[in-house]
Scaffold this active site. Structure first.
Site, PDB file in Angstrom:
ATOM      1  N   GLY A  46       2.867 -10.638   2.764  1.00  0.00           N
ATOM      2  CA  GLY A  46       1.618 -10.630   2.328  1.00  0.00           C
ATOM      3  C   GLY A  46       1.359  -9.925   1.132  1.00  0.00           C
ATOM      4  O   GLY A  46       1.978  -8.921   0.793  1.00  0.00           O
ATOM      5  N   GLN A  51      -2.537  -6.271  -6.374  1.00  0.00           N
ATOM      6  CA  GLN A  51      -1.163  -5.464  -6.047  1.00  0.00           C
ATOM      7  C   GLN A  51      -0.029  -5.707  -7.249  1.00  0.00           C
ATOM      8  O   GLN A  51       0.720  -5.076  -7.447  1.00  0.00           O
ATOM      9  CB  GLN A  51      -0.537  -5.711  -4.629  1.00  0.00           C
ATOM     10  CG  GLN A  51      -1.393  -5.279  -3.669  1.00  0.00           C
ATOM     11  CD  GLN A  51      -0.559  -5.593  -2.315  1.00  0.00           C
ATOM     12  OE1 GLN A  51      -0.836  -6.782  -1.783  1.00  0.00           O
ATOM     13  NE2 GLN A  51       0.184  -4.675  -1.787  1.00  0.00           N
ATOM     14  N   CYS A  94       2.876  -1.924   3.882  1.00  0.00           N
ATOM     15  CA  CYS A  94       2.040  -2.350   2.780  1.00  0.00           C
ATOM     16  C   CYS A  94       3.072  -2.215   1.594  1.00  0.00           C
ATOM     17  O   CYS A  94       3.731  -1.087   1.243  1.00  0.00           O
ATOM     18  CB  CYS A  94       0.980  -1.469   2.307  1.00  0.00           C
ATOM     19  SG  CYS A  94       0.098  -2.454   0.746  1.00  0.00           S
ATOM     20  N   LEU A  95       3.396  -3.453   0.766  1.00  0.00           N
ATOM     21  CA  LEU A  95       4.292  -3.202  -0.526  1.00  0.00           C
ATOM     22  C   LEU A  95       3.641  -1.932  -1.543  1.00  0.00           C
ATOM     23  O   LEU A  95       4.506  -1.575  -2.317  1.00  0.00           O
ATOM     24  CB  LEU A  95       4.333  -4.550  -1.241  1.00  0.00           C
ATOM     25  CG  LEU A  95       5.145  -5.495  -0.283  1.00  0.00           C
ATOM     26  CD1 LEU A  95       5.135  -6.857  -1.079  1.00  0.00           C
ATOM     27  CD2 LEU A  95       6.645  -5.099  -0.046  1.00  0.00           C
ATOM     28  N   HIS A 136      -5.885  -7.380   6.786  1.00  0.00           N
ATOM     29  CA  HIS A 136      -5.088  -6.177   5.773  1.00  0.00           C
ATOM     30  C   HIS A 136      -5.163  -6.923   4.195  1.00  0.00           C
ATOM     31  O   HIS A 136      -5.626  -5.901   3.414  1.00  0.00           O
ATOM     32  CB  HIS A 136      -3.466  -6.314   6.039  1.00  0.00           C
ATOM     33  CG  HIS A 136      -2.543  -5.110   5.181  1.00  0.00           C
ATOM     34  ND1 HIS A 136      -2.089  -4.225   5.814  1.00  0.00           N
ATOM     35  CD2 HIS A 136      -2.479  -5.356   4.169  1.00  0.00           C
ATOM     36  CE1 HIS A 136      -1.412  -3.683   4.651  1.00  0.00           C
ATOM     37  NE2 HIS A 136      -1.618  -4.410   3.503  1.00  0.00           N
ATOM     38  N   GLU A 137      -4.864  -8.000   3.962  1.00  0.00           N
ATOM     39  CA  GLU A 137      -4.963  -8.478   2.496  1.00  0.00           C
ATOM     40  C   GLU A 137      -6.272  -8.852   2.161  1.00  0.00           C
ATOM     41  O   GLU A 137      -6.679  -8.464   0.829  1.00  0.00           O
ATOM     42  CB  GLU A 137      -4.210  -9.946   2.487  1.00  0.00           C
ATOM     43  CG  GLU A 137      -2.646  -9.947   2.876  1.00  0.00           C
ATOM     44  CD  GLU A 137      -1.651  -8.765   2.295  1.00  0.00           C
ATOM     45  OE1 GLU A 137      -2.167  -8.574   0.973  1.00  0.00           O
ATOM     46  OE2 GLU A 137      -0.743  -8.559   2.763  1.00  0.00           O
ATOM     47  N   HIS A 140      -7.385  -5.438   0.779  1.00  0.00           N
ATOM     48  CA  HIS A 140      -7.122  -5.204  -0.718  1.00  0.00           C
ATOM     49  C   HIS A 140      -8.306  -5.908  -1.623  1.00  0.00           C
ATOM     50  O   HIS A 140      -8.216  -5.200  -2.709  1.00  0.00           O
ATOM     51  CB  HIS A 140      -5.752  -5.976  -0.922  1.00  0.00           C
ATOM     52  CG  HIS A 140      -4.487  -5.103  -0.490  1.00  0.00           C
ATOM     53  ND1 HIS A 140      -4.216  -3.940  -0.950  1.00  0.00           N
ATOM     54  CD2 HIS A 140      -3.369  -5.550   0.311  1.00  0.00           C
ATOM     55  CE1 HIS A 140      -3.100  -3.487  -0.420  1.00  0.00           C
ATOM     56  NE2 HIS A 140      -2.770  -4.533   0.326  1.00  0.00           N
TER      57      HIS A 140
END
Ligand SMILES: [Zn+2]
Length: 172
Positions: A46, A51, A94-95, A136-137, A140
């Site tokens: 995701g 990001q 997380c990236l 989660h996304e 962000h």
């Protein structure tokens, strides 16, 4: 399509609250295509637009396992409509917080509204990994990382590890 670099914590841009998208047009679809490629290149499941440094309420996702047909999903202006009172704990990464994982508690089931790749309004009910990933996304988009759900002690420890890893890779 371009693979864009992914911003990592503690970059202050990750704390930005992203703005709603006004129209789903070709420019936005080009952004979503780039985001998907950037996510695949980083082996993520995701990615939120912030990001890659774009403060728009856009998320891409693909929860297909390795070897399965890709299942790209796109969420524009997602909104949570319902959260189950039951909660579930799962391990998240997380990236933007590379190589760090910890347990986060979230609603077990959710209902959300969003616009798809073509700008069509959609409604989705989710549980399991999809529910976790969406929450989660969507965090962000409001400037939150999964480590913001952890104790300050754990968060600081992870941020220290990130800083150390960055110093090491800079020294190489
Ligand atoms: Zn993330």
């Amino acid at each position: 399509m371009t693979v864009r670099p992914i911003i990592t914590a503690p970059d202050p841009r990750l704390k930005a609250v992203s703005a709603p998208v006004e129209t789903v047009d070709d420019d936005l679809r080009a952004l979503m295509d780039d985001m998907l490629q950037s996510m695949y290149a980083a082996n993520g499941i995701g990615l939120a637009a912030i990001q890659v440094g774009v403060a728009k309420r856009v998320i891409v996702m693909d929860l297909a396992r390795e070897g399965e047909t890709p299942q790209p999903r796109y969420f524009v202006n997602p909104e949570l409509v319902e959260l189950s009172p039951e909660r579930e704990v799962s391990e998240e990464g997380c990236l933007s917080v590379p190589d760090q994982y910890d347990k986060v508690e979230r609603a077990a089931r959710i209902r959300a509204r969003y616009l798809d790749y073509d700008g069509t309004p959609r409604d989705i009910e989710a549980e399991g990994l999809l529910a976790v990933c969406l929450q989660h996304e969507m965090d962000h988009l409001d400037g939150l990382l999964f480590i913001d759900h952890l104790s300050k002690l754990k968060r600081d420890m992870i941020l220290r590890r990130l800083a150390k890893a960055r110093r090491q890779s800079a020294a190489e």
